[in-house]
Design a protein around this motif. Sequence first.
Motif, PDB file in Angstrom:
ATOM      1  N   GLY A 167     -23.916  24.312  10.052  1.00 49.52           N
ATOM      2  CA  GLY A 167     -22.841  23.072   9.690  1.00 49.52           C
ATOM      3  C   GLY A 167     -22.351  22.557  11.010  1.00 49.52           C
ATOM      4  N   LYS A 168     -21.677  23.495  11.593  1.00 51.05           N
ATOM      5  CA  LYS A 168     -21.079  23.150  12.952  1.00 51.05           C
ATOM      6  C   LYS A 168     -21.089  24.302  13.910  1.00 51.05           C
ATOM      7  CE  LYS A 168     -17.373  19.752  12.147  1.00 51.05           C
ATOM      8  NZ  LYS A 168     -16.099  19.497  12.114  1.00 51.05           N
ATOM      9  N   VAL A 169     -21.316  24.102  15.197  1.00 47.47           N
ATOM     10  CA  VAL A 169     -21.062  24.707  16.224  1.00 47.47           C
ATOM     11  C   VAL A 169     -19.977  24.620  16.972  1.00 47.47           C
ATOM     12  CG1 VAL A 169     -22.282  25.691  18.329  1.00 47.47           C
ATOM     13  CG2 VAL A 169     -23.680  24.919  16.601  1.00 47.47           C
ATOM     14  N   LEU A 170     -19.050  25.698  17.034  1.00 47.62           N
ATOM     15  CA  LEU A 170     -17.692  25.176  17.704  1.00 47.62           C
ATOM     16  C   LEU A 170     -17.670  26.312  19.075  1.00 47.62           C
ATOM     17  CD1 LEU A 170     -15.038  25.260  14.899  1.00 47.62           C
ATOM     18  CD2 LEU A 170     -16.215  23.421  15.862  1.00 47.62           C
ATOM     19  N   SER A 171     -17.037  25.857  20.283  1.00 52.21           N
ATOM     20  CA  SER A 171     -17.042  26.564  21.337  1.00 52.21           C
ATOM     21  C   SER A 171     -15.853  26.597  21.724  1.00 52.21           C
ATOM     22  CB  SER A 171     -18.198  26.073  22.182  1.00 52.21           C
ATOM     23  OG  SER A 171     -18.235  26.634  23.455  1.00 52.21           O
ATOM     24  N   SER A 172     -15.537  27.584  22.522  1.00 52.61           N
ATOM     25  CA  SER A 172     -14.279  27.943  23.576  1.00 52.61           C
ATOM     26  C   SER A 172     -14.575  26.732  24.685  1.00 52.61           C
ATOM     27  CB  SER A 172     -14.295  29.134  24.161  1.00 52.61           C
ATOM     28  OG  SER A 172     -13.591  29.383  25.397  1.00 52.61           O
ATOM     29  N   GLU A 173     -13.304  26.347  25.401  1.00 54.53           N
ATOM     30  CA  GLU A 173     -13.404  25.608  26.376  1.00 54.53           C
ATOM     31  C   GLU A 173     -13.950  26.425  27.602  1.00 54.53           C
ATOM     32  OE1 GLU A 173      -9.696  22.579  26.695  1.00 54.53           O
ATOM     33  OE2 GLU A 173      -9.091  24.535  25.999  1.00 54.53           O
ATOM     34  N   TRP A 174     -14.031  27.630  27.902  1.00 57.28           N
ATOM     35  CA  TRP A 174     -14.674  28.325  28.888  1.00 57.28           C
ATOM     36  C   TRP A 174     -16.183  27.885  29.160  1.00 57.28           C
ATOM     37  CZ3 TRP A 174      -9.962  29.299  27.861  1.00 57.28           C
ATOM     38  CH2 TRP A 174      -9.202  30.046  28.689  1.00 57.28           C
ATOM     39  N   CYS A 175     -16.595  27.902  30.424  1.00 59.75           N
ATOM     40  CA  CYS A 175     -17.934  27.120  30.622  1.00 59.75           C
ATOM     41  C   CYS A 175     -18.957  28.276  30.112  1.00 59.75           C
ATOM     42  CB  CYS A 175     -17.852  26.886  32.243  1.00 59.75           C
ATOM     43  SG  CYS A 175     -17.041  25.679  32.691  1.00 59.75           S
ATOM     44  N   ARG A 176     -18.884  29.591  30.230  1.00 59.18           N
ATOM     45  CA  ARG A 176     -19.787  30.415  29.598  1.00 59.18           C
ATOM     46  C   ARG A 176     -20.135  30.156  28.204  1.00 59.18           C
ATOM     47  NH1 ARG A 176     -15.346  33.506  32.031  1.00 59.18           N
ATOM     48  NH2 ARG A 176     -14.295  34.796  30.693  1.00 59.18           N
ATOM     49  N   CYS A 177     -19.051  29.962  27.348  1.00 61.37           N
ATOM     50  CA  CYS A 177     -19.069  29.614  26.036  1.00 61.37           C
ATOM     51  C   CYS A 177     -19.883  28.298  25.868  1.00 61.37           C
ATOM     52  CB  CYS A 177     -17.773  29.490  25.149  1.00 61.37           C
ATOM     53  SG  CYS A 177     -17.129  31.342  25.154  1.00 61.37           S
ATOM     54  N   LYS A 178     -19.367  27.279  26.584  1.00 57.94           N
ATOM     55  CA  LYS A 178     -20.068  25.950  26.265  1.00 57.94           C
ATOM     56  C   LYS A 178     -21.523  26.032  26.862  1.00 57.94           C
ATOM     57  CE  LYS A 178     -17.087  23.602  28.994  1.00 57.94           C
ATOM     58  NZ  LYS A 178     -16.428  22.529  29.420  1.00 57.94           N
ATOM     59  N   GLN A 179     -21.816  26.845  27.863  1.00 58.98           N
ATOM     60  CA  GLN A 179     -23.259  27.086  28.251  1.00 58.98           C
ATOM     61  C   GLN A 179     -24.057  27.549  27.316  1.00 58.98           C
ATOM     62  OE1 GLN A 179     -22.378  29.360  31.812  1.00 58.98           O
ATOM     63  NE2 GLN A 179     -22.216  27.368  33.001  1.00 58.98           N
ATOM     64  N   THR A 180     -23.495  28.616  26.812  1.00 62.99           N
ATOM     65  CA  THR A 180     -24.245  29.524  25.505  1.00 62.99           C
ATOM     66  C   THR A 180     -24.382  28.582  24.373  1.00 62.99           C
ATOM     67  OG1 THR A 180     -23.018  31.667  26.020  1.00 62.99           O
ATOM     68  CG2 THR A 180     -23.950  31.392  24.068  1.00 62.99           C
ATOM     69  N   ALA A 181     -23.491  27.665  23.929  1.00 65.79           N
ATOM     70  CA  ALA A 181     -23.576  26.810  22.796  1.00 65.79           C
ATOM     71  C   ALA A 181     -24.707  25.795  23.237  1.00 65.79           C
ATOM     72  CB  ALA A 181     -22.270  26.019  22.465  1.00 65.79           C
ATOM     73  N   GLU A 182     -24.517  25.410  24.483  1.00 65.66           N
ATOM     74  CA  GLU A 182     -25.651  24.170  24.701  1.00 65.66           C
ATOM     75  C   GLU A 182     -26.902  24.745  24.709  1.00 65.66           C
ATOM     76  OE1 GLU A 182     -27.000  20.601  26.050  1.00 65.66           O
ATOM     77  OE2 GLU A 182     -25.081  20.917  25.495  1.00 65.66           O
ATOM     78  N   TYR A 183     -27.491  25.650  25.394  1.00 58.91           N
ATOM     79  CA  TYR A 183     -28.717  26.305  25.603  1.00 58.91           C
ATOM     80  C   TYR A 183     -29.179  26.637  24.200  1.00 58.91           C
ATOM     81  CZ  TYR A 183     -28.759  26.357  30.897  1.00 58.91           C
ATOM     82  OH  TYR A 183     -28.744  25.757  31.945  1.00 58.91           O
ATOM     83  N   ALA A 184     -28.399  27.299  23.409  1.00 57.57           N
ATOM     84  CA  ALA A 184     -28.753  27.831  22.139  1.00 57.57           C
ATOM     85  C   ALA A 184     -28.801  26.662  20.935  1.00 57.57           C
ATOM     86  CB  ALA A 184     -27.892  28.845  21.459  1.00 57.57           C
ATOM     87  N   PHE A 185     -28.182  25.778  21.020  1.00 53.08           N
ATOM     88  CA  PHE A 185     -27.766  24.666  19.798  1.00 53.08           C
ATOM     89  C   PHE A 185     -27.806  23.348  20.171  1.00 53.08           C
ATOM     90  CE2 PHE A 185     -25.849  28.648  18.786  1.00 53.08           C
ATOM     91  CZ  PHE A 185     -26.384  29.114  17.675  1.00 53.08           C
ATOM     92  N   ASN A 186     -27.774  22.924  21.558  1.00 52.35           N
ATOM     93  CA  ASN A 186     -27.888  21.709  22.090  1.00 52.35           C
ATOM     94  C   ASN A 186     -26.467  20.830  21.998  1.00 52.35           C
ATOM     95  OD1 ASN A 186     -30.416  21.742  23.059  1.00 52.35           O
ATOM     96  ND2 ASN A 186     -31.288  21.359  21.219  1.00 52.35           N
ATOM     97  N   SER A 187     -25.814  20.940  20.798  1.00 58.61           N
ATOM     98  CA  SER A 187     -24.609  20.161  20.417  1.00 58.61           C
ATOM     99  C   SER A 187     -23.540  21.264  20.013  1.00 58.61           C
ATOM    100  CB  SER A 187     -24.820  19.059  19.530  1.00 58.61           C
ATOM    101  OG  SER A 187     -25.100  19.491  18.409  1.00 58.61           O
TER     102      SER A 187
END
Length: 186
Positions: A87-107
């Motif tokens: 349904g949704k992918v939410l991420s922490s503001e920390w870059c390592r979390c955003k990078q994980t979300a980006e590489y895994a799910f794109n958005s």
Amino acid sequence: MKLVKIIIILLISFTTSFKGISANEFKKIFKDGGKLIFIRHAYAPGSGDPDGFRISNCLTQRNLNIDGVEQSKRIGHFFRQNDIKIGKVLSSEWCRCKQTAEYAFNSYEIRDFLNSFFSQEFSHNKDKQIKELKEYIKNWNGKNNLILVTHYVVISEILNLSVSSGEIVIADKDYNILGRLNTLNN
């Protein structure tokens, strides 16, 4: 030496994934949606945040290395391969979390209630963040699976569980743990 022993014990405890759950049972966990999927950010060498850390500047942070990038891609592949509805992918503001979300799910969307409160600088945010996270989950419609890319301290506080880098923990809305998957060596 004591720290090394603790790390070894922790690493050994992280190698168990979905004990006793067959592939079909695993797919059934996600079938009806409504699951909370906590993911600790993928591998980023080190621990905590470096001196001079700034949330707005990835160059000052601990970031994914090539192993962490590959691990993130494996996480995304796992979800696509198993046709897990998100349904949704939410991420922490920390870059390592955003990078994980980006590489895994794109958005993904950023939510500060998923931020780390490990360091003294952010520890005062803990109670507020946990309250906001629980409120978000309480109000979430639960029709699809909700992915939360966050930090060890957040997952530990919510689920009372130790997790390794990139580990996936599936829970229901009452925070009952339904399964775990270690993606570090998969």
